[in-house]
Design a protein around this motif. Structure first.
Motif, PDB file in Angstrom:
ATOM      1  N   SER A 165      16.432  -7.761  -6.043  1.00 20.66           N
ATOM      2  CA  SER A 165      17.587  -7.158  -6.697  1.00 20.66           C
ATOM      3  C   SER A 165      17.872  -5.766  -6.143  1.00 20.66           C
ATOM      4  N   ARG A 166      16.824  -4.988  -5.943  1.00 23.30           N
ATOM      5  CA  ARG A 166      16.982  -3.632  -5.401  1.00 23.30           C
ATOM      6  C   ARG A 166      17.490  -3.661  -3.962  1.00 23.30           C
ATOM      7  N   ILE A 167      17.028  -4.619  -3.182  1.00 26.89           N
ATOM      8  CA  ILE A 167      17.518  -4.750  -1.801  1.00 26.89           C
ATOM      9  C   ILE A 167      18.996  -5.131  -1.828  1.00 26.89           C
ATOM     10  N   GLN A 168      19.350  -6.077  -2.687  1.00 27.16           N
ATOM     11  CA  GLN A 168      20.742  -6.529  -2.769  1.00 27.16           C
ATOM     12  C   GLN A 168      21.688  -5.443  -3.276  1.00 27.16           C
ATOM     13  N   ASP A 169      21.222  -4.606  -4.204  1.00 26.32           N
ATOM     14  CA  ASP A 169      22.120  -3.580  -4.750  1.00 26.32           C
ATOM     15  C   ASP A 169      22.148  -2.297  -3.916  1.00 26.32           C
ATOM     16  N   GLY A 170      21.400  -2.290  -2.807  1.00 30.02           N
ATOM     17  CA  GLY A 170      21.447  -1.147  -1.905  1.00 30.02           C
ATOM     18  C   GLY A 170      20.439  -0.055  -2.207  1.00 30.02           C
ATOM     19  N   THR A 171      19.597  -0.256  -3.204  1.00 32.27           N
ATOM     20  CA  THR A 171      18.551   0.731  -3.473  1.00 32.27           C
ATOM     21  C   THR A 171      17.677   0.904  -2.235  1.00 32.27           C
ATOM     22  N   TYR A 172      17.395  -0.203  -1.565  1.00 37.02           N
ATOM     23  CA  TYR A 172      16.632  -0.199  -0.310  1.00 37.02           C
ATOM     24  C   TYR A 172      17.513  -0.821   0.768  1.00 37.02           C
ATOM     25  N   PRO A 173      18.343  -0.016   1.428  1.00 36.37           N
ATOM     26  CA  PRO A 173      19.213  -0.567   2.467  1.00 36.37           C
ATOM     27  C   PRO A 173      18.409  -0.988   3.704  1.00 36.37           C
ATOM     28  N   PRO A 174      18.999  -1.836   4.559  1.00 37.75           N
ATOM     29  CA  PRO A 174      18.311  -2.257   5.780  1.00 37.75           C
ATOM     30  C   PRO A 174      17.807  -1.055   6.577  1.00 37.75           C
ATOM     31  N   GLY A 175      16.561  -1.144   7.023  1.00 40.18           N
ATOM     32  CA  GLY A 175      15.957  -0.093   7.820  1.00 40.18           C
ATOM     33  C   GLY A 175      15.260   0.977   7.010  1.00 40.18           C
ATOM     34  N   SER A 176      15.452   0.973   5.681  1.00 39.36           N
ATOM     35  CA  SER A 176      14.778   1.962   4.844  1.00 39.36           C
ATOM     36  C   SER A 176      13.396   1.454   4.457  1.00 39.36           C
ATOM     37  N   ARG A 203       8.100 -10.964   2.405  1.00 40.43           N
ATOM     38  CA  ARG A 203       8.015 -11.119   3.866  1.00 40.43           C
ATOM     39  C   ARG A 203       8.250 -12.572   4.267  1.00 40.43           C
ATOM     40  N   GLU A 204       7.583 -13.492   3.578  1.00 40.23           N
ATOM     41  CA  GLU A 204       7.699 -14.909   3.919  1.00 40.23           C
ATOM     42  C   GLU A 204       9.130 -15.428   3.741  1.00 40.23           C
ATOM     43  N   GLU A 205       9.857 -14.876   2.784  1.00 43.39           N
ATOM     44  CA  GLU A 205      11.231 -15.307   2.520  1.00 43.39           C
ATOM     45  C   GLU A 205      12.259 -14.530   3.346  1.00 43.39           C
ATOM     46  N   GLY A 206      11.790 -13.582   4.157  1.00 40.07           N
ATOM     47  CA  GLY A 206      12.686 -12.833   5.036  1.00 40.07           C
ATOM     48  C   GLY A 206      13.373 -11.634   4.404  1.00 40.07           C
ATOM     49  N   TRP A 207      12.920 -11.231   3.229  1.00 37.24           N
ATOM     50  CA  TRP A 207      13.535 -10.073   2.572  1.00 37.24           C
ATOM     51  C   TRP A 207      13.030  -8.756   3.144  1.00 37.24           C
ATOM     52  N   THR A 208      11.810  -8.737   3.653  1.00 33.03           N
ATOM     53  CA  THR A 208      11.259  -7.530   4.269  1.00 33.03           C
ATOM     54  C   THR A 208      10.570  -7.924   5.569  1.00 33.03           C
ATOM     55  N   ARG A 209      10.284  -6.909   6.352  1.00 33.92           N
ATOM     56  CA  ARG A 209       9.503  -7.088   7.573  1.00 33.92           C
ATOM     57  C   ARG A 209       8.674  -5.832   7.755  1.00 33.92           C
ATOM     58  N   GLY A 210       7.570  -5.942   8.458  1.00 34.65           N
ATOM     59  CA  GLY A 210       6.727  -4.781   8.721  1.00 34.65           C
ATOM     60  C   GLY A 210       7.226  -4.040   9.939  1.00 34.65           C
ATOM     61  N   GLU A 211       7.168  -2.720   9.876  1.00 33.84           N
ATOM     62  CA  GLU A 211       7.580  -1.904  11.012  1.00 33.84           C
ATOM     63  C   GLU A 211       6.526  -0.838  11.215  1.00 33.84           C
ATOM     64  N   VAL A 212       5.960  -0.772  12.420  1.00 31.64           N
ATOM     65  CA  VAL A 212       4.892   0.175  12.728  1.00 31.64           C
ATOM     66  C   VAL A 212       5.355   1.590  12.402  1.00 31.64           C
ATOM     67  N   GLY A 213       4.526   2.290  11.654  1.00 36.23           N
ATOM     68  CA  GLY A 213       4.802   3.677  11.294  1.00 36.23           C
ATOM     69  C   GLY A 213       5.665   3.833  10.062  1.00 36.23           C
ATOM     70  N   LEU A 214       6.318   2.763   9.633  1.00 35.74           N
ATOM     71  CA  LEU A 214       7.192   2.851   8.468  1.00 35.74           C
ATOM     72  C   LEU A 214       6.701   1.977   7.341  1.00 35.74           C
ATOM     73  N   GLY A 215       6.031   0.878   7.672  1.00 31.85           N
ATOM     74  CA  GLY A 215       5.586  -0.053   6.648  1.00 31.85           C
ATOM     75  C   GLY A 215       6.648  -1.109   6.405  1.00 31.85           C
ATOM     76  N   PRO A 216       6.656  -1.704   5.210  1.00 25.04           N
ATOM     77  CA  PRO A 216       7.626  -2.753   4.932  1.00 25.04           C
ATOM     78  C   PRO A 216       9.033  -2.186   4.791  1.00 25.04           C
ATOM     79  N   VAL A 217       9.995  -2.843   5.415  1.00 26.32           N
ATOM     80  CA  VAL A 217      11.412  -2.443   5.320  1.00 26.32           C
ATOM     81  C   VAL A 217      12.239  -3.684   5.035  1.00 26.32           C
ATOM     82  N   PRO A 218      13.404  -3.513   4.384  1.00 30.41           N
ATOM     83  CA  PRO A 218      14.251  -4.669   4.158  1.00 30.41           C
ATOM     84  C   PRO A 218      14.591  -5.348   5.467  1.00 30.41           C
ATOM     85  N   GLY A 219      14.501  -6.667   5.490  1.00 33.41           N
ATOM     86  CA  GLY A 219      14.701  -7.430   6.707  1.00 33.41           C
ATOM     87  C   GLY A 219      16.122  -7.785   6.930  1.00 33.41           C
TER      88      GLY A 219
END
Length: 73
Positions: free
Chosen positions: A19-30, A57-73
């Motif tokens: 829900s937070r990813i969809q509403d922009g609380t966590y925009p892509p790349g954050s 992660r498995e559903e594609g909502w986030t991905r890991g990014e070195v130095g940043l940790g999990p980010v919206p996918g």
């Protein structure tokens, strides 16, 4: 957010994060909260928060990014 202790907690946390990813609380790349931060926020054990994050992660909502940790996918 108050969790309903009669339903799987990890599913509720995952749904809230989606829900937070969809509403922009966590925009892509954050950065999204870490497992430890989620455990603290939702007052659950680390394993429960980790299961929610693994599901995202498995559903594609986030991905890991070195130095940043999990980010919206």
């Amino acid at each position: 957010m108050d969790l309903d202790r009669t339903r799987p907690l990890w599913r509720q946390i995952a749904a809230e994060m989606i829900s937070r990813i969809q509403d922009g609380t966590y925009p892509p790349g954050s950065r999204v909260p870490s497992t430890l931060e989620l455990a603290e926020e939702f007052d659950v054990v680390n394993a429960t928060a980790a299961k929610a994050m693994r599901h995202l992660r498995e559903e594609g909502w986030t991905r890991g990014e070195v130095g940043l940790g999990p980010v919206p996918g």
